[in-house]
Motif scaffolding. Sequence first.
Motif, PDB file in Angstrom:
ATOM      1  N   ALA A  13     -33.906 -46.261 -20.617  1.00  0.00           N
ATOM      2  CA  ALA A  13     -33.284 -44.941 -20.472  1.00  0.00           C
ATOM      3  C   ALA A  13     -33.381 -44.148 -21.773  1.00  0.00           C
ATOM      4  N   MET A  14     -33.118 -44.808 -22.910  1.00  0.00           N
ATOM      5  CA  MET A  14     -33.203 -44.119 -24.193  1.00  0.00           C
ATOM      6  C   MET A  14     -34.637 -43.694 -24.484  1.00  0.00           C
ATOM      7  N   LYS A  15     -35.596 -44.559 -24.191  1.00  0.00           N
ATOM      8  CA  LYS A  15     -37.003 -44.249 -24.448  1.00  0.00           C
ATOM      9  C   LYS A  15     -37.459 -43.069 -23.612  1.00  0.00           C
ATOM     10  N   ASN A  16     -36.956 -42.976 -22.366  1.00  0.00           N
ATOM     11  CA  ASN A  16     -37.366 -41.911 -21.454  1.00  0.00           C
ATOM     12  C   ASN A  16     -36.459 -40.690 -21.528  1.00  0.00           C
ATOM     13  N   ASP A  17     -35.562 -40.683 -22.509  1.00  0.00           N
ATOM     14  CA  ASP A  17     -34.630 -39.563 -22.690  1.00  0.00           C
ATOM     15  C   ASP A  17     -33.805 -39.338 -21.427  1.00  0.00           C
ATOM     16  N   GLU A  18     -33.380 -40.449 -20.809  1.00  0.00           N
ATOM     17  CA  GLU A  18     -32.524 -40.390 -19.629  1.00  0.00           C
ATOM     18  C   GLU A  18     -31.090 -40.721 -20.028  1.00  0.00           C
ATOM     19  N   LEU A  19     -30.178 -40.495 -19.106  1.00  0.00           N
ATOM     20  CA  LEU A  19     -28.759 -40.656 -19.390  1.00  0.00           C
ATOM     21  C   LEU A  19     -28.281 -42.026 -18.917  1.00  0.00           C
ATOM     22  N   THR A  20     -27.841 -42.852 -19.855  1.00  0.00           N
ATOM     23  CA  THR A  20     -27.367 -44.185 -19.477  1.00  0.00           C
ATOM     24  C   THR A  20     -26.109 -44.103 -18.608  1.00  0.00           C
ATOM     25  N   HIS A  21     -25.336 -43.031 -18.743  1.00  0.00           N
ATOM     26  CA  HIS A  21     -24.119 -42.895 -17.946  1.00  0.00           C
ATOM     27  C   HIS A  21     -24.441 -42.754 -16.456  1.00  0.00           C
ATOM     28  N   ASP A  22     -25.636 -42.269 -16.135  1.00  0.00           N
ATOM     29  CA  ASP A  22     -26.040 -42.215 -14.729  1.00  0.00           C
ATOM     30  C   ASP A  22     -26.266 -43.617 -14.167  1.00  0.00           C
ATOM     31  N   LEU A  23     -26.687 -44.543 -15.023  1.00  0.00           N
ATOM     32  CA  LEU A  23     -26.772 -45.942 -14.605  1.00  0.00           C
ATOM     33  C   LEU A  23     -25.386 -46.476 -14.271  1.00  0.00           C
TER      34      LEU A  23
ATOM     35  N   ARG B 206     -26.496 -48.909 -29.260  1.00  0.00           N
ATOM     36  CA  ARG B 206     -27.185 -49.425 -28.072  1.00  0.00           C
ATOM     37  C   ARG B 206     -28.409 -50.276 -28.377  1.00  0.00           C
ATOM     38  N   ASP B 207     -28.756 -50.380 -29.633  1.00  0.00           N
ATOM     39  CA  ASP B 207     -29.884 -51.232 -30.005  1.00  0.00           C
ATOM     40  C   ASP B 207     -29.527 -51.931 -31.310  1.00  0.00           C
TER      41      ASP B 207
ATOM     42  N   SER C  45     -34.237 -26.603 -18.335  1.00  0.00           N
ATOM     43  CA  SER C  45     -33.712 -27.869 -17.833  1.00  0.00           C
ATOM     44  C   SER C  45     -32.193 -27.787 -17.784  1.00  0.00           C
ATOM     45  N   PHE C  46     -31.619 -28.354 -16.722  1.00  0.00           N
ATOM     46  CA  PHE C  46     -30.170 -28.453 -16.632  1.00  0.00           C
ATOM     47  C   PHE C  46     -29.719 -29.894 -16.853  1.00  0.00           C
ATOM     48  N   GLY C  47     -30.595 -30.680 -17.445  1.00  0.00           N
ATOM     49  CA  GLY C  47     -30.271 -32.068 -17.721  1.00  0.00           C
ATOM     50  C   GLY C  47     -29.302 -32.216 -18.886  1.00  0.00           C
ATOM     51  N   ILE C  48     -28.917 -33.463 -19.125  1.00  0.00           N
ATOM     52  CA  ILE C  48     -27.939 -33.795 -20.156  1.00  0.00           C
ATOM     53  C   ILE C  48     -28.602 -34.718 -21.175  1.00  0.00           C
ATOM     54  N   ARG C  49     -28.374 -34.436 -22.435  1.00  0.00           N
ATOM     55  CA  ARG C  49     -28.862 -35.301 -23.511  1.00  0.00           C
ATOM     56  C   ARG C  49     -27.690 -36.060 -24.107  1.00  0.00           C
ATOM     57  N   ASP C  50     -27.889 -37.358 -24.298  1.00  0.00           N
ATOM     58  CA  ASP C  50     -26.843 -38.222 -24.850  1.00  0.00           C
ATOM     59  C   ASP C  50     -27.112 -38.449 -26.333  1.00  0.00           C
TER      60      ASP C  50
END
Length: 509
Positions: A62-72, A236-237, A482-487
């Motif tokens: 998720a971090m590598k793909n710039d995705e939100l871990t909270h969605d997991l 996280r790492d 983009s309406f995405g969220i960055r963590d």
Amino acid sequence: MSLIHSLFVLTAHIIVLLLFLLFVALIGYCAYIKYIHLKNDHIPGPPRENFLFGHSPAFWRAMKNDELTHDLFLKWAEIYGPVYRINVLHYILVIITCPETVKEILMSSKYPKDMFLHTRLFSMFGQRFLGNGLVTARDHDLWYKQRRIMDPAFSSLYLRSLTGTFNEQAESLMGKLSDLADKKSEAHMLELVNKVTLGVIVKVAFGIDLELLENEASPFPEAIDTCLRGMVYNLRDVFFRFNPKNWAFVEEVRAACKLLRSTGSEWITKRREAIHNGGDVPKDILTQIIKAAGKEESMSKEDEEFMLDNFVTFFIAGQETTANQLAFCIMELARNPDILEKVQKEVDDVVGMKREISYDDLGKLVYLSQILKETLRIYPTAPGTSRDLLHDLVVDGVHIPAGATCIFSSYVSSRMEKFFKNPLEFNPDHFDPDAPKPYYTYFPFSLGPRSCLGQNFAQMEAKVVMAKLLQRFNFALTPGQSFGIRDVGTLRPKGGVVCTLTHRKPLGP
């Protein structure tokens, strides 16, 4: 020659011994992880991806793909229910969305902040960061001593006196936005509100005027951003700092931490000297903290470090979360013209043509309050909190052994259909005065004794900035955002909320 041979043989024997000891340690550690699995595997949860690292690979992807871990976390909560387990090495994380347990643990002082989070925020890559400040202190007595010192600086009476400063700093933003509107230039709202909220906290708390909207060379916005990005990797790492590819960034994070702490030390020292010499000092938060701390029976070197820890905490948390809330709020209002029109009407009725928004005005902006709360429901900029479990606990019929870390996510709870109807729809009526109150499912400032000390400060500031923006401007998002969220430890809009603005005139009362 025989001496060289003997040294070679001795070295070889030492290497073999060290490798053997390392192998034994690894076997022992793996046996311990197996024991942890056997002890906790009755708790529901997604399948582990790796025996040793547990669910960590999912977070790394998720971090590598710039995705939100909270969605997991949200997806797993919907699959596995109100209590489920995550494995990370030998750590057991239990995500809980059961409102009764949220109330039981967060409203109590018996459950300390978790040790892992404390350790990773105390210092970053060997450089002290938040230390033992209000956010990270685990010992209740230590935390309570600091909270007692800080409380007078956030009393309702003192906050009322800050309205003028909120207005002053917000006016600087309005001037900048007016220039952009005249030039028909794009306004990068996240960047702009970040500078304003940082200017507010530094002015109000520490008596320093950074003039960030004019001073592009200030190192503080970049230092804060670097610290926040470093915080995510540090949390996280656990192996991040040992990868040579990351060493340059690690040094940037350490330098940013040093800059904030050295700045704090300088400002605190100057203010204490001014107070000691009877000088004319502003009645700001820093003065109140120093004077209150001076009433303590004794101030140790560690107490001095606590003051510095809290300086860094307020410097970062006092502006970052509010700025992100403002940016998300602007984004959602631009996407919902009916809501925007309704709140502009309220601002026109309450504020009219006035340039100075009073404390009493803020209390009358009821619909704006609902909008700000709804913003934090969908986008809780500080998405959750955690506690260590010192004793066994049963949650929704599931036995959780002592030693686990309980995670409470306002992001997850606030986006679940069983708690909020149509949870992904931006609907300020969720917080209508006549609507049912959320029962321990909405806690963007945490809950109980460890709830955020500055939440009233933050919401007063957000109201002043938003009221002035709504009074003066119409705004629209530029296409293709983009309406995405960055963590970055906190949650912020991924697209930066880029707007075009036009002037408007309020209708007046």
